[in-house]
Design an enzyme around this catalytic site. Sequence first.
Site, PDB file in Angstrom:
ATOM      1  N   GLU A   1      -2.614  -0.668   0.850  1.00 52.45           N
ATOM      2  CA  GLU A   1      -2.230   0.549   1.578  1.00 52.45           C
ATOM      3  C   GLU A   1      -3.007   1.775   1.101  1.00 52.45           C
ATOM      4  O   GLU A   1      -2.896   2.848   1.683  1.00 52.45           O
ATOM      5  CB  GLU A   1      -0.714   0.778   1.449  1.00 52.45           C
ATOM      6  CG  GLU A   1      -0.230   1.387   0.146  1.00 52.45           C
ATOM      7  CD  GLU A   1      -0.170   0.416  -1.035  1.00 52.45           C
ATOM      8  OE1 GLU A   1      -0.634  -0.742  -0.893  1.00 52.45           O
ATOM      9  OE2 GLU A   1       0.321   0.819  -2.099  1.00 52.45           O
TER      10      GLU A   1
ATOM     11  N   CYS B   1       0.885  -5.058  -6.131  1.00 51.92           N
ATOM     12  CA  CYS B   1       0.788  -4.458  -7.469  1.00 51.92           C
ATOM     13  C   CYS B   1       1.944  -4.927  -8.354  1.00 51.92           C
ATOM     14  O   CYS B   1       2.011  -6.096  -8.701  1.00 51.92           O
ATOM     15  CB  CYS B   1       0.702  -2.931  -7.368  1.00 51.92           C
ATOM     16  SG  CYS B   1       0.185  -2.162  -8.920  1.00 51.92           S
TER      17      CYS B   1
ATOM     18  N   HIS C   1      -3.922  -2.265  -4.232  1.00 49.74           N
ATOM     19  CA  HIS C   1      -3.078  -1.570  -3.251  1.00 49.74           C
ATOM     20  C   HIS C   1      -3.767  -1.596  -1.891  1.00 49.74           C
ATOM     21  O   HIS C   1      -4.596  -0.715  -1.618  1.00 49.74           O
ATOM     22  CB  HIS C   1      -2.851  -0.117  -3.685  1.00 49.74           C
ATOM     23  CG  HIS C   1      -1.905   0.018  -4.819  1.00 49.74           C
ATOM     24  ND1 HIS C   1      -0.541   0.027  -4.658  1.00 49.74           N
ATOM     25  CD2 HIS C   1      -2.121   0.117  -6.147  1.00 49.74           C
ATOM     26  CE1 HIS C   1       0.049   0.138  -5.827  1.00 49.74           C
ATOM     27  NE2 HIS C   1      -0.887   0.191  -6.758  1.00 49.74           N
TER      28      HIS C   1
END
Lengths: 199, 258
Positions: free
Chosen positions: A181, A80, A179
């Site tokens: 994650e 990001c 993202h």
Amino acid sequence: MTVTVVDLQVGNIPNVVRAFTRLGCQVRVTAQPEEVRASRVLVLPGVGAAPAAVASLARDGLGGAVQEAVGAGAWLLGICLGHQLLFEELWEFGRHRGLGLLAGVVAPLPEGVRSPHMGWAKIHALRADFASLHGRWFYFVHSFVALPQVTDLVAVADHDGHEICAVVRRQRVIGVQFHPEKSGPEGEAFLREFCEMVA
Amino acid sequence: MGAFRVIPCLDVDQGWVVKGVRFQQLQAMDRPVVLAQRYRNEGADELVILDVSASVEGRLAQRATVAAVAEVLDIPLTVGGGVRGVDDALELLAAGADKVAVNTAAVADPSILERLAQCVGRQAVVLAIDARRREGGWEVVTHGGRRPTGRDALAWAREGVERGAGEILLTSVDQDGTGAGFDNALLAAVRQVVSVPIIASGGGTRVEDFVEAFRAGADAGLAASIFHRQQTTVNQLKQRLAAYGVPVRWEEAWMAQG
């Protein structure tokens, strides 16, 4: 494998740490240039505004340490805002100098598309660097987007009818606008592929 | 435009997931972590945790619950319940939330939305509006639907976004827990006045309810008991939404989880 997460003090660190820990990596979080310089695998996360992150990089030579590590052959994954920092300049509240590891600039999302871009978008891979990307959904939260050199562009995502930069790579420097994650099983698969690539 | 999101909601009280009818008559159900993990594996696009007794008891959502869920969750997490200021929001974000939902405190002092947006960015600020039908429109209610405020829901949605909300979690108190479908007129009316994403909440049960909410302009549909009671799995619902032509994030591999 040990992954060094560079702590720019701009949020999101715990989620990134958890994601790599779940994959069986040793994770070290640091803001120490000497630890960064000595690392083989670096992750540059980040959420929030570019000016604060750019200031963090300048502090204590942290940015210089990242550049040196990459120069010495380390892998680097920017996520990001961390991905945006890989470029030469960020045009957000003025012009800020990035790490310059990739050619190009970071600019506001094009006029007329929804900003911030928040949500899941489908990835279209232009190159076969990562098998875990093409046709899969990943989670995005951003208002600015990289305009990379086309030879570094690995994948794009559709947002409001525009193709936006989603993944870039130049040798061992990789950046993802989404993202991983926060992208569920698909994000986990991408990070696993990254870990296998750098192991 | 992006995919229409399907969002399971965990109404949490004292560390347990509960689900009541019209916000009352709470029943104990299950541990948040167990459900969070199940829904993630089924292809949920996001998870919302609402601490239903936090505002009533004048405290913040339980940090321990948020941290425990964040530990196992790798999809976006929104947390609401008792957020009164920037410090509360920061505490929930530090515990692992990606967004914070604010409701009662924003009605009492709308400037909290500006302060939150400045501090954490509007992408992390969700304005939760509980609306009840009244003559000629909808009224904002608070405290789990118990307290009328006199505010017009459409005017409040517009003001909230102008002040800094990046998303609206729009609950119809009339429909909530009835299983009779979302309040689509409410969704369409709010869609007319704001451009940020709207999460439809309250009453969604059948796949057709979600299709209608999407057509009314919602970006996401939230539900609780249909998932908790396993009337449907998230992946089954999304597969059927896709068959209706609703754009959803979908992976074949999830069906193995159903």
